[in-house]
Design a protein around this motif. Structure first.
Motif, PDB file in Angstrom:
ATOM      1  N   TYR A  40       1.545  -7.480 -29.424  1.00  0.00           N
ATOM      2  CA  TYR A  40       1.769  -6.486 -28.377  1.00  0.00           C
ATOM      3  C   TYR A  40       3.243  -6.102 -28.362  1.00  0.00           C
ATOM      4  O   TYR A  40       4.095  -6.919 -28.000  1.00  0.00           O
ATOM      5  N   THR A  89       1.395   1.425 -33.624  1.00  0.00           N
ATOM      6  CA  THR A  89       0.043   1.037 -33.229  1.00  0.00           C
ATOM      7  C   THR A  89      -0.920   1.219 -34.401  1.00  0.00           C
ATOM      8  O   THR A  89      -0.844   2.206 -35.129  1.00  0.00           O
ATOM      9  N   PHE A 112      -0.519  -3.347 -30.843  1.00  0.00           N
ATOM     10  CA  PHE A 112      -0.655  -2.547 -29.629  1.00  0.00           C
ATOM     11  C   PHE A 112       0.740  -2.205 -29.123  1.00  0.00           C
ATOM     12  O   PHE A 112       1.616  -3.073 -29.053  1.00  0.00           O
ATOM     13  N   VAL A 114       2.709  -1.921 -26.402  1.00  0.00           N
ATOM     14  CA  VAL A 114       2.865  -2.289 -24.993  1.00  0.00           C
ATOM     15  C   VAL A 114       4.316  -2.701 -24.780  1.00  0.00           C
ATOM     16  O   VAL A 114       4.780  -3.681 -25.359  1.00  0.00           O
ATOM     17  N   ASP A 142       3.859   2.387 -22.848  1.00  0.00           N
ATOM     18  CA  ASP A 142       4.234   2.119 -24.232  1.00  0.00           C
ATOM     19  C   ASP A 142       5.730   2.293 -24.430  1.00  0.00           C
ATOM     20  O   ASP A 142       6.483   2.501 -23.461  1.00  0.00           O
ATOM     21  N   MET A 150      -4.979  -0.414 -20.556  1.00  0.00           N
ATOM     22  CA  MET A 150      -5.182  -1.770 -21.059  1.00  0.00           C
ATOM     23  C   MET A 150      -5.745  -2.630 -19.924  1.00  0.00           C
ATOM     24  O   MET A 150      -5.599  -2.298 -18.746  1.00  0.00           O
ATOM     25  N   THR A 151      -6.372  -3.711 -20.298  1.00  0.00           N
ATOM     26  CA  THR A 151      -6.807  -4.686 -19.307  1.00  0.00           C
ATOM     27  C   THR A 151      -5.817  -5.849 -19.287  1.00  0.00           C
ATOM     28  O   THR A 151      -5.121  -6.094 -20.272  1.00  0.00           O
ATOM     29  N   VAL A 184      -0.701  -8.807 -20.259  1.00  0.00           N
ATOM     30  CA  VAL A 184      -1.325  -7.973 -21.296  1.00  0.00           C
ATOM     31  C   VAL A 184      -0.806  -8.485 -22.636  1.00  0.00           C
ATOM     32  O   VAL A 184       0.349  -8.245 -22.989  1.00  0.00           O
TER      33      VAL A 184
END
Length: 280
Positions: A40, A89, A112, A114, A142, A150-151, A184
């Protein structure tokens, strides 16, 4: 002396057998670990490792592998060390290769973008009896500052004060302060939650009328008081707009969207207050 002569040949045979066994190891497989890697953030560094093993699964010493990325635009890898650096990504396969005999092992990588995880509001007070609930808001951005869907994995630093479910809904359990964290990947955000067993007697929102231009921001000040008239700071409140095409509101900040009028309503448990917004 005769006993020594009889022992030495046996020891030599044992040593010879061990040497033959070691030299007889033949590489059969490359095992890359971890086999699946999620990273991430961009510009992050992660490492993969490889074991060269024989047919029995035992490590063959002295065998070095060369590393390669299937998609350097997503992630690069140092060919000697296996050090991975994320670029963008996407997905890539990180391959470890042995020249003699020709063998390959792979790790599957996903990157990802993040950069920031925020929990809103950053500080809030749950007022009322035990079991009072309030939904926190997750904000993920981002590296360019754009929102990302996102979760998160939610946790409470003190479940005896307040718990949090998988959706970020906090429920009071006992008076005090706790930190609610949203994770995350390995990027986290947090909010402080204060629990007080004091009921809300009055709720006041001001100003009552807010004129805005399209794209302009306005601020609503909220004051909650208990039955003794003592203010409850940072009280947990839910904000809604009668017409989101005219104006929206988040945490008391109103945004003019389009010409017209709308009513901003704020609720704390059974208490509520309203302000009028005109956008021109």
């Amino acid at each position: 002396m005769n006993r020594l002569k009889r022992v030495l040949p046996g020891g030599a045979l044992l040593l010879s057998a061990l040497l033959v066994s070691a030299c007889g190891q033949k590489p059969a497989e490359i095992r890359v670990k971890p086999a699946k890697l999620d990273v991430y953030g961009l510009g992050r560094v992660a490492s993969v490792a490889a074991d060269v093993v024989d047919g029995k699964g035992e490590i063959v010493a002295g065998k070095k592998v060369a590393w390669e990325s299937s998609n350097p635009k997503v992630a690069t890898v140092d060919p000697q060390t296996g050090s991975v650096k994320t670029v963008a990504t996407g997905k890539a396969t990180i391959t470890a290769r042995l020249a003699d005999p020709p063998l390959e092992g792979r790790a599957f990588l996903e990157v990802f973008d993040v950069a920031v995880v925020n929990v809103r509001p950053a500080r809030t007070t749950l007022a009322g009896p035990a079991g009072t609930a309030f939904p926190l808001t997750l904000e993920v951005k981002d590296s360019a500052g754009a929102p990302v869907t996102m979760t998160a994995a939610w946790s409470s630093g003190a479940p005896g004060i307040a718990t949090v479910d998988a959706e970020g809904v906090v429920t009071s359990a006992g008076e005090g302060t706790t930190t609610i964290r949203a994770l995350v990947g390995d990027v986290s955000g947090a909010a402080d939650v204060v629990v007080v067993f004091r009921s809300i007697e009055t709720l006041e929102a001001s100003p009552l009328n807010i004129p805005l231009k399209v794209g302009e921001l306005g601020k609503v000040t909220l004051v909650a008081r208990d039955p003794q008239g003592v203010p409850i700071p940072d009280v947990a409140a839910t904000w809604t707009s009668s017409d989101p095409m005219v104006a929206t509101c988040s945490g008391g900040t109103v945004l003019g969207i389009g010409p017209g009028s709308a009513t901003i309503r704020v609720a704390c448990g059974a208490k509520s207050a309203e302000v009028s917004v005109i956008v021109f």
